[in-house]
Design an enzyme around this catalytic site. Structure first.
Site, PDB file in Angstrom:
ATOM      1  N   HIS A  67       0.840  -1.207   0.000  1.00 53.71           N
ATOM      2  CA  HIS A  67       0.000   0.000   0.000  1.00 53.71           C
ATOM      3  C   HIS A  67       0.872   1.253   0.000  1.00 53.71           C
ATOM      4  O   HIS A  67       0.674   2.167  -0.799  1.00 53.71           O
ATOM      5  CB  HIS A  67      -0.919  -0.030   1.225  1.00 53.71           C
ATOM      6  CG  HIS A  67      -1.792   1.169   1.359  1.00 53.71           C
ATOM      7  ND1 HIS A  67      -3.124   1.146   1.053  1.00 53.71           N
ATOM      8  CD2 HIS A  67      -1.530   2.438   1.770  1.00 53.71           C
ATOM      9  CE1 HIS A  67      -3.640   2.343   1.259  1.00 53.71           C
ATOM     10  NE2 HIS A  67      -2.688   3.151   1.703  1.00 53.71           N
ATOM     11  N   GLU A  68       1.848   1.292   0.902  1.00 55.28           N
ATOM     12  CA  GLU A  68       2.710   2.472   0.998  1.00 55.28           C
ATOM     13  C   GLU A  68       3.618   2.604  -0.224  1.00 55.28           C
ATOM     14  O   GLU A  68       3.922   3.716  -0.652  1.00 55.28           O
ATOM     15  CB  GLU A  68       3.535   2.434   2.287  1.00 55.28           C
ATOM     16  CG  GLU A  68       2.697   2.454   3.558  1.00 55.28           C
ATOM     17  CD  GLU A  68       1.700   3.594   3.625  1.00 55.28           C
ATOM     18  OE1 GLU A  68       2.017   4.709   3.161  1.00 55.28           O
ATOM     19  OE2 GLU A  68       0.587   3.365   4.130  1.00 55.28           O
ATOM     20  N   HIS A  71       1.827   4.457  -2.961  1.00 52.92           N
ATOM     21  CA  HIS A  71       1.954   5.908  -2.787  1.00 52.92           C
ATOM     22  C   HIS A  71       3.324   6.377  -3.288  1.00 52.92           C
ATOM     23  O   HIS A  71       3.436   7.366  -4.010  1.00 52.92           O
ATOM     24  CB  HIS A  71       1.826   6.293  -1.307  1.00 52.92           C
ATOM     25  CG  HIS A  71       0.455   6.170  -0.746  1.00 52.92           C
ATOM     26  ND1 HIS A  71      -0.623   6.883  -1.206  1.00 52.92           N
ATOM     27  CD2 HIS A  71      -0.013   5.426   0.285  1.00 52.92           C
ATOM     28  CE1 HIS A  71      -1.693   6.583  -0.498  1.00 52.92           C
ATOM     29  NE2 HIS A  71      -1.353   5.695   0.416  1.00 52.92           N
TER      30      HIS A  71
END
Length: 153
Positions: A67-68, A71
């Site tokens: 998820h990170e 980003h």
């Protein structure tokens, strides 16, 4: 898991799932309480909540890392890196990252005070205690009596 082991895991996941290297720093941040991780826009570093690893294991931590990294890679590529952006949602689905962090803190159960009307028997549940000498039943204006504390989920 140490910060160095986390760094190598993040670098490995970045190469395998994103085919791009992770060139910045990944660390555990014990101050994170409700989020699984954080991407810093200015420095491009990643922070992760150690509670995710301790409570749910490495598999869930890898989902948070993906998820990170979504980003991270989208921001560096100049694409939409926010949760609302289409690019982010597509890359997250493609890599198998977690959309939301698992629950890290247990929620307190709501406690209600139970009152009963002495005239009509109406049961009233309130979060805050009320002064039974000042307040009456809204249905029949009868006197209220406190019964018990009840826990509701």
């Amino acid at each position: 898991m140490t910060d160095q082991a986390l760094q190598t895991l993040v670098e490995k996941i970045s190469i395998v799932f994103f085919q791009k290297p992770f060139l910045h720093q990944a660390t555990f941040n014990r101050r994170l309480k409700t989020t699984g991780g954080r991407y810093h826009l200015a420095s491009h570093h990643l922070d992760f909540n150690p509670t995710v690893f301790l409570k749910y294991g490495q598999e869930e931590l890898e989902k948070v890392i993906k998820h990170e990294l979504c980003h991270y890679h989208l921001h560096l590529a100049g694409k939409g890196y926010q949760h609302k952006d289409k690019d982010f949602k597509e890359l997250l689905a493609k890599t198998g990252g977690a959309r939301y962090a698992p629950p890290l803190v247990e929620r307190k159960k709501a406690v209600f005070h139970q009152y009963q009307c002495q005239s009509c028997g109406e049961v009233i549940l309130r979060k805050r205690r009320i002064d039974t000498t000042r307040y009456v039943c809204g249905k029949c204006h009868g006197r209220l009596s406190w019964q018990a504390k009840k826990e509701q989920i």
